[in-house]
Design an enzyme around this catalytic site. Sequence first.
Site, mmCIF file in Angstrom:
data_model
loop_
_atom_site.group_PDB
_atom_site.id
_atom_site.type_symbol
_atom_site.label_atom_id
_atom_site.label_comp_id
_atom_site.label_asym_id
_atom_site.label_seq_id
_atom_site.Cartn_x
_atom_site.Cartn_y
_atom_site.Cartn_z
ATOM 1 N N HIS A 121 0.871 -1.185 0.000
ATOM 2 C CA HIS A 121 0.000 0.000 0.000
ATOM 3 C C HIS A 121 0.899 1.223 0.000
ATOM 4 C CE1 HIS A 121 -3.078 2.911 1.039
ATOM 5 N NE2 HIS A 121 -4.006 1.971 0.886
ATOM 6 N N HIS A 200 -9.305 27.427 -49.153
ATOM 7 C CA HIS A 200 -9.603 26.157 -49.822
ATOM 8 C C HIS A 200 -8.416 25.698 -50.678
ATOM 9 C CE1 HIS A 200 -13.820 26.587 -48.636
ATOM 10 N NE2 HIS A 200 -13.692 27.859 -48.992
ATOM 11 N N GLN A 276 -15.562 9.957 -1.294
ATOM 12 C CA GLN A 276 -14.216 9.658 -0.791
ATOM 13 C C GLN A 276 -13.162 10.395 -1.603
ATOM 14 O OE1 GLN A 276 -11.492 5.837 -1.061
ATOM 15 N NE2 GLN A 276 -12.965 5.560 0.593
ATOM 16 N N SER A 324 18.007 13.394 -45.342
ATOM 17 C CA SER A 324 17.542 12.116 -45.863
ATOM 18 C C SER A 324 18.732 11.181 -45.942
ATOM 19 C CB SER A 324 16.932 12.312 -47.262
ATOM 20 O OG SER A 324 16.782 11.064 -47.920
ATOM 21 N N ARG A 364 -16.505 5.565 -4.455
ATOM 22 C CA ARG A 364 -15.086 5.405 -4.772
ATOM 23 C C ARG A 364 -14.848 4.195 -5.651
ATOM 24 N NH1 ARG A 364 -10.296 6.590 -6.362
ATOM 25 N NH2 ARG A 364 -8.527 6.401 -4.954
#
Length: 490
Positions: A121, A200, A276, A324, A364
């Site tokens: 934990h 465009h 919570q 390149s 929760r």
Amino acid sequence: MPESSLPQPSASPAASPAFPTTQGTTPARQSLADAGIPLGPLDGRYRSAVAPLTEHLSEAALNRNRLHVEVEWFIHLAHHEVLPGLRPLTADQEQGLRAIVTDFGTEGVAELGAIEKETVHDVKAVEYYIGRRLTALGLEHLTPLVHFACTSEDINNLSYAVGVRDAIGEVWLPAARAAVGTLRDMATAAAATPMLSRTHGQPATPTTLGKEMAVFVHRLERQIRRVEQQEYLGKINGATGTYAAHLAAVPGASWPDVARTFVEHLGLTWNPLTTQIESHDWQAELYADVARFNRILHGFCVDVWSYISIGYFAQIPVAGATGSSTMPHKVNPIRFENAESNLELSNALLDSLGATLVESRWQRDLTDSTSQRNIGNALGHSVLALSNVTKGMAQLKVAETVLAEDLDHNWEVLGEAVQTVMRAQAIAGVTGMDNPYERLKELTRGHRVDGERMREFVQGLGLEADAEARLLALTPASYIGLAEELAHLH
């Protein structure tokens, strides 16, 4: 069809003596995982660009922020003598407690990791890590005060809020301002540089390069201001947000006031009503604003890439760099391409975070736990993109000759000006101004019109002298309206 009549496969090259098999001869490879090689590009190839985020959004930074929240809660409760028997700490004790946070480094990370292996934990490990250090400060009798009345989410929500706030303020915003600053510099420098517009994708009413840059500056700075105004919320109200354990232990304390003053002490905004978890709505708001900034910047990168492709920008070659692997002449716009991809990756994560974090089952669930551990990646890809834009802009040179030639080859764009002047003349009572749009359409649509042809057309319209003079003086390069002035509005 009988099996014998089906086409039979030819012998594979691997079975031919000319292509001997190599099966079983692959040498043993060194383990890259054991060598500590990072899995992802942000911690590997691009680490130098995003390393500052480690201070705020790495797992170690999260744990340091957890220590910070736990220590400050301990000090807050003692300072305000919230619990019976508590007395304010001495200055040395407060300094010693805060040193637990400031001294947290590689050794602390290792120790905390070892504790977590036992507790399984993460937040409980932080509690024990602090508890181990209280004896040296003469505070071992206050060990129960560590993590008092807290659920893990009390610590986590505040730790993430502090980490995200600092990452945005100290890393993302400076990077965003720097990138936008390069756009602003170009907008100012090229405010009067005429450029053919391409609505465009087709030749359209001219503008200036600076004005087009200024549009992006204006849009991006607006998003930056939204991010700068973001609230970072926090709560510390127990397992289901009711202060139940708090009241059970100390019914006489005004726990909402204690919680509010503590959250505000951390430099956050207090959320008074939660389950919570802190509801994470502020995170969704922030990530939406950052993602919107990213999308605008993505559009900018696409535009710049396109301008490079038609020669409006020349790229300044970097000494020793290869464009390149086979075509020596190329200087590829890789900074903007890299930025595009990283902005897309950033937004994919930011969008996912924004959608996931605003929901939690009943009081929760843990879906937010894994999600929030990816905040660093989400912002990291954005920071990397910002770095690339900043560097890419420094390698651009405006090709003014190309811009000028493109304008001179598209005199038909003055058709808009001519037909609009004809409309104004008709309203003023000048005769012979019928069907202005249609007459310019016949002259220009699908046709190249040079300066001489356009001037001949204007001279044959019968305009008033001043209107005719204005049009005869007009060129594609000068038909920019207020673009130069607008470029300085950013």
